[in-house]
Design a protein around this motif. Structure first.
Motif, PDB file in Angstrom:
ATOM      1  N   ARG A   1       0.826  -1.199   0.000  1.00 36.85           N
ATOM      2  CA  ARG A   1       0.000   0.000   0.000  1.00 36.85           C
ATOM      3  C   ARG A   1       0.861   1.249   0.000  1.00 36.85           C
ATOM      4  O   ARG A   1       1.925   1.289   0.616  1.00 36.85           O
ATOM      5  CB  ARG A   1      -0.904   0.017   1.239  1.00 36.85           C
TER       6      ARG A   1
ATOM      7  N   ASP B   1     -17.825  -6.020   3.030  1.00 37.34           N
ATOM      8  CA  ASP B   1     -16.611  -5.218   2.916  1.00 37.34           C
ATOM      9  C   ASP B   1     -16.601  -4.566   1.540  1.00 37.34           C
ATOM     10  O   ASP B   1     -15.993  -5.070   0.602  1.00 37.34           O
ATOM     11  CB  ASP B   1     -15.372  -6.109   3.113  1.00 37.34           C
TER      12      ASP B   1
ATOM     13  N   ALA C   1     -15.277  -1.664   0.448  1.00 37.68           N
ATOM     14  CA  ALA C   1     -13.983  -1.148  -0.003  1.00 37.68           C
ATOM     15  C   ALA C   1     -13.076  -2.283  -0.459  1.00 37.68           C
ATOM     16  O   ALA C   1     -12.401  -2.178  -1.488  1.00 37.68           O
ATOM     17  CB  ALA C   1     -13.315  -0.347   1.116  1.00 37.68           C
ATOM     18  N   GLY C   2     -13.061  -3.374   0.306  1.00 39.24           N
ATOM     19  CA  GLY C   2     -12.239  -4.514  -0.078  1.00 39.24           C
ATOM     20  C   GLY C   2     -12.692  -5.107  -1.398  1.00 39.24           C
ATOM     21  O   GLY C   2     -11.871  -5.489  -2.234  1.00 39.24           O
TER      22      GLY C   2
ATOM     23  N   ASN D   1     -11.563  -2.787  -4.169  1.00 40.18           N
ATOM     24  CA  ASN D   1     -10.120  -2.887  -4.351  1.00 40.18           C
ATOM     25  C   ASN D   1      -9.747  -4.177  -5.083  1.00 40.18           C
ATOM     26  O   ASN D   1      -8.909  -4.179  -5.993  1.00 40.18           O
ATOM     27  CB  ASN D   1      -9.431  -2.827  -2.990  1.00 40.18           C
TER      28      ASN D   1
ATOM     29  N   SER E   1     -17.380   6.184   4.626  1.00 37.21           N
ATOM     30  CA  SER E   1     -16.629   5.035   5.127  1.00 37.21           C
ATOM     31  C   SER E   1     -15.916   4.273   4.016  1.00 37.21           C
ATOM     32  O   SER E   1     -14.778   3.809   4.196  1.00 37.21           O
ATOM     33  CB  SER E   1     -17.571   4.089   5.888  1.00 37.21           C
ATOM     34  N   VAL E   2     -16.555   4.125   2.849  1.00 42.17           N
ATOM     35  CA  VAL E   2     -15.939   3.369   1.764  1.00 42.17           C
ATOM     36  C   VAL E   2     -14.744   4.128   1.189  1.00 42.17           C
ATOM     37  O   VAL E   2     -13.674   3.557   0.970  1.00 42.17           O
ATOM     38  CB  VAL E   2     -16.966   3.053   0.662  1.00 42.17           C
TER      39      VAL E   2
ATOM     40  N   GLU F   1     -12.916   6.374   2.665  1.00 41.68           N
ATOM     41  CA  GLU F   1     -11.833   6.386   3.647  1.00 41.68           C
ATOM     42  C   GLU F   1     -11.120   5.037   3.703  1.00 41.68           C
ATOM     43  O   GLU F   1      -9.892   4.977   3.782  1.00 41.68           O
ATOM     44  CB  GLU F   1     -12.372   6.753   5.031  1.00 41.68           C
ATOM     45  N   ALA F   2     -11.894   3.946   3.628  1.00 43.61           N
ATOM     46  CA  ALA F   2     -11.276   2.618   3.647  1.00 43.61           C
ATOM     47  C   ALA F   2     -10.414   2.400   2.411  1.00 43.61           C
ATOM     48  O   ALA F   2      -9.337   1.803   2.493  1.00 43.61           O
ATOM     49  CB  ALA F   2     -12.360   1.549   3.742  1.00 43.61           C
ATOM     50  N   LEU F   3     -10.862   2.899   1.249  1.00 39.99           N
ATOM     51  CA  LEU F   3     -10.055   2.758   0.042  1.00 39.99           C
ATOM     52  C   LEU F   3      -8.759   3.551   0.138  1.00 39.99           C
ATOM     53  O   LEU F   3      -7.710   3.121  -0.358  1.00 39.99           O
ATOM     54  CB  LEU F   3     -10.851   3.218  -1.181  1.00 39.99           C
TER      55      LEU F   3
ATOM     56  N   HIS G   1      -7.184   4.056   2.915  1.00 36.98           N
ATOM     57  CA  HIS G   1      -6.333   3.254   3.790  1.00 36.98           C
ATOM     58  C   HIS G   1      -5.664   2.131   3.001  1.00 36.98           C
ATOM     59  O   HIS G   1      -4.491   1.819   3.217  1.00 36.98           O
ATOM     60  CB  HIS G   1      -7.158   2.658   4.937  1.00 36.98           C
ATOM     61  N   LEU G   2      -6.415   1.523   2.081  1.00 32.23           N
ATOM     62  CA  LEU G   2      -5.829   0.463   1.258  1.00 32.23           C
ATOM     63  C   LEU G   2      -4.806   1.042   0.279  1.00 32.23           C
ATOM     64  O   LEU G   2      -3.722   0.481   0.092  1.00 32.23           O
ATOM     65  CB  LEU G   2      -6.939  -0.257   0.476  1.00 32.23           C
TER      66      LEU G   2
END
Length: 199
Positions: A18, A144, A146-147, A150, A175-176, A178-180, A182-183
């Protein structure tokens, strides 16, 4: 006002998959009122495939002022500029009830209704923006989002992911999104509604 703000991300180290989001990157992501594109410092070529990931929850037949429409339009525009393939994705957020789990008929019926509404809304969005069937994918929820986005972007070798960020709160990313971040596995373009418009 700028049409697009571009910021580079620190590339991943030898043992990292990442890219690194610095505190200044997070601050920019939350405060920038314009389309904001995060790119890896190692991104030396234009993307050959662009993925627009949309959330169609809470929309009716009028998509024009919804952030999903902005995501599709900007994704298509970027694909034209880069001479890239365009892909559209919606991840249905709710996991399909397992056949082995005892649930009430009402809950199973609710899942079917929500899934049907998502399919109808996604189909309207596709038609309104001239997206062909082979360019659009609706994935079943896994809990999940965002996962799932990704992983799908990786499977499609997408060089850029376009996604909506926040809502009426300028400082909220969602939330999605922000999670992306983070990834941070792909170049990412965050799209907000123009100031004063509601999703």
């Amino acid at each position: 006002a700028p049409d697009l703000v571009v910021s580079d991300l620190t590339p991943a180290g030898k043992r990292q998959k990442r890219m690194k989001m610095r505190p200044a990157d997070w601050l920019l992501a939350r405060r920038c009122a314009y389309p904001l594109m995060f790119v890896a410092q190692t991104s030396l070529h234009l993307p050959r495939r662009i993925l627009a990931a949309v959330d169609i929850a809470g929309v009716d037949s009028h998509f024009e002022n919804h952030v999903a429409a902005q995501v599709v339009r900007l994704g298509q525009y970027m694909a034209t500029l880069c001479n890239a393939e365009f892909r559209l994705l919606h991840v249905f957020p709710y996991r399909r009830p397992s056949a082995g789990v005892r649930l009430s008929a009402g809950l199973r019926s609710l899942h079917r209704e929500l899934r049907g509404a998502a399919q109808q809304g996604f189909s309207r969005l596709i038609r309104q923006h001239g997206v062909s069937a082979d360019q659009a994918t609706l994935l079943e929820g896994s809990g999940d989002e965002a996962g799932a986005i990704n992983r799908y972007a990786s499977s499609q070798a997408a060089g850029l992911v376009v996604i909506g960020a926040g809502g009426t709160d300028r400082l909220a990313l969602g939330s999605v999104a922000e999670a992306l971040l983070h990834l941070a596995g792909h170049d990412l373009l965050l799209v907000r509604l123009p100031s004063g418009e509601s999703p």
